[in-house]
Design an enzyme around this catalytic site. Structure first.
Site, mmCIF file in Angstrom:
data_model
loop_
_atom_site.group_PDB
_atom_site.id
_atom_site.type_symbol
_atom_site.label_atom_id
_atom_site.label_comp_id
_atom_site.label_asym_id
_atom_site.label_seq_id
_atom_site.Cartn_x
_atom_site.Cartn_y
_atom_site.Cartn_z
ATOM 1 N N SER A 1 -7.986 -33.344 -2.953
ATOM 2 C CA SER A 1 -7.990 -33.143 -4.529
ATOM 3 C C SER A 1 -6.622 -34.109 -4.925
ATOM 4 C CB SER A 1 -7.505 -31.518 -4.851
ATOM 5 O OG SER A 1 -7.226 -31.485 -6.146
ATOM 6 N N HIS B 1 -11.887 -35.651 -4.736
ATOM 7 C CA HIS B 1 -11.832 -34.278 -5.356
ATOM 8 C C HIS B 1 -11.138 -34.699 -6.797
ATOM 9 C CE1 HIS B 1 -13.054 -30.273 -6.364
ATOM 10 N NE2 HIS B 1 -12.029 -29.945 -6.805
ATOM 11 N N ASP C 1 -10.039 -33.095 -10.390
ATOM 12 C CA ASP C 1 -9.794 -31.841 -11.156
ATOM 13 C C ASP C 1 -9.630 -32.356 -12.510
ATOM 14 O OD1 ASP C 1 -10.205 -29.837 -9.254
ATOM 15 O OD2 ASP C 1 -8.401 -30.497 -8.229
ATOM 16 N N MET D 1 -8.837 -30.724 -16.129
ATOM 17 C CA MET D 1 -8.688 -29.279 -16.874
ATOM 18 C C MET D 1 -8.209 -29.636 -18.317
ATOM 19 S SD MET D 1 -6.162 -27.655 -13.784
ATOM 20 C CE MET D 1 -6.502 -27.831 -12.160
ATOM 21 N N HIS E 1 -14.743 -32.189 -10.725
ATOM 22 C CA HIS E 1 -14.655 -30.504 -10.760
ATOM 23 C C HIS E 1 -14.058 -30.375 -12.281
ATOM 24 C CE1 HIS E 1 -12.719 -26.633 -9.672
ATOM 25 N NE2 HIS E 1 -13.689 -26.404 -10.488
ATOM 26 N N MET F 1 -13.318 -28.300 -15.041
ATOM 27 C CA MET F 1 -12.625 -26.840 -15.632
ATOM 28 C C MET F 1 -12.537 -27.050 -17.043
ATOM 29 S SD MET F 1 -10.243 -26.443 -12.503
ATOM 30 C CE MET F 1 -10.296 -28.059 -12.033
ATOM 31 N N MET G 1 -14.601 -21.219 -5.578
ATOM 32 C CA MET G 1 -13.291 -21.128 -5.653
ATOM 33 C C MET G 1 -12.651 -20.171 -4.937
ATOM 34 S SD MET G 1 -12.681 -23.818 -7.981
ATOM 35 C CE MET G 1 -10.912 -23.452 -7.742
ATOM 36 N N ASP H 1 -12.889 -24.565 -2.406
ATOM 37 C CA ASP H 1 -11.648 -25.388 -3.272
ATOM 38 C C ASP H 1 -10.683 -24.392 -3.483
ATOM 39 O OD1 ASP H 1 -9.967 -26.745 -4.746
ATOM 40 O OD2 ASP H 1 -11.721 -26.986 -6.576
#
Ligand code: DX5
Ligand code: ZN
Length: 224
Positions: free
Chosen positions: A9, A34, A36, A38, A68, A70, A139, A177
């Site tokens: 990540s 990965h 992330d 956000m 991913h 979010m 998660m 994750d």
């Protein structure tokens, strides 16, 4: 032995040197990146968007990028990530008003799709979409931050998800994750995961190759 994938990540990477960091983990044997995303709305933190994904592709990264999301809402930004070179795009079902539509949108954009389950999100969101999934991501921490402790209840949830995937007959990856480390990756694999996100466990160590090798050695000993 399952076909295990390790997905560092980038959340724990040095963002000032992101291209070099990603090159280094891939050279050290990582399978996918990965990424992330956000939004300071769905989760209480803010990271990077499609421009940075595209920058990694422009830098020469050819490995699969596992975006991913979010973020809430999700649909507006999906085509941007596809355009920016994401390979997998996963999102949280609570963040989409129309889960089936979002999954279809990802596939229509030419990417693989997946649903992400927070620790307390029930698996029933899977009930009517198993035929439309490439990935399920569980998660093992509440999303928003790296370096949190693995929530043990995830192991039972992994076993249940693995059973649902087996019953479905579809070739769906089962990713985990949060809080994945050298000392628990074997138990996580034995519970059914085949794809392992690890941020701090990799980027907070000095020798990525040695860390990846240690993670793989644990996986080689997993009894599945
Ligand atoms: C948390 C992110 C994770 C995070 C994992 O919201 O989705 O990918 O980077 O970090 P570690 O492996 O440090 O728990
Ligand atoms: Zn993540």
């Amino acid at each position: 032995m399952r076909d295990y994938w390790i997905a560092p990540s980038i959340l724990s990477a040095d963002f000032a040197r992101l291209g070099a960091e990603v090159d280094a983990v891939l050279a050290a044997g990582a399978d996918l990146v990965h990424f992330d995303v956000m939004d300071n709305h769905y989760v209480p933190n803010l990271t990077v968007g499609p421009l940075v994904c595209q920058a990694l592709r422009n830098h020469g990264v050819t490995a699969p990028i596992d975006a991913h999301l979010m973020v809430k809402p999700v649909d507006r930004i999906i085509p941007d990530f596809a355009q920016a070179g994401a390979s997998y795009i996963t999102f949280h079902p609570e963040a989409s008003e129309h889960i089936d539509r979002s999954l279809q949108l990802i596939r229509d954009c030419g990417c693989k799709c997946g649903l992400v389950f927070n620790p307390a999100t029930p698996l029933h969101y899977l009930n009517h979409v198993m035929d439309k999934l490439d990935m399920v991501l569980l998660m093992a921490v509440n999303p928003g931050f790296g370096g949190q402790r693995f929530i043990e209840g995830t192991l039972a949830k992994l076993r249940e998800t693995r059973r649902l995937i087996a019953e479905s007959g579809y070739p769906i990856r089962l990713e985990v994750d949060g809080g994945v480390k050298i000392d628990n990756i074997r138990a996580i694999a034995e519970a059914g995961a085949d794809t392992f996100v690890a941020g701090s466990a990799i980027f907070n160590t000095p020798d990525y190759r040695a860390t990846l090798a240690a993670l793989r050695a644990e996986l080689a000993n997993a009894n599945v």
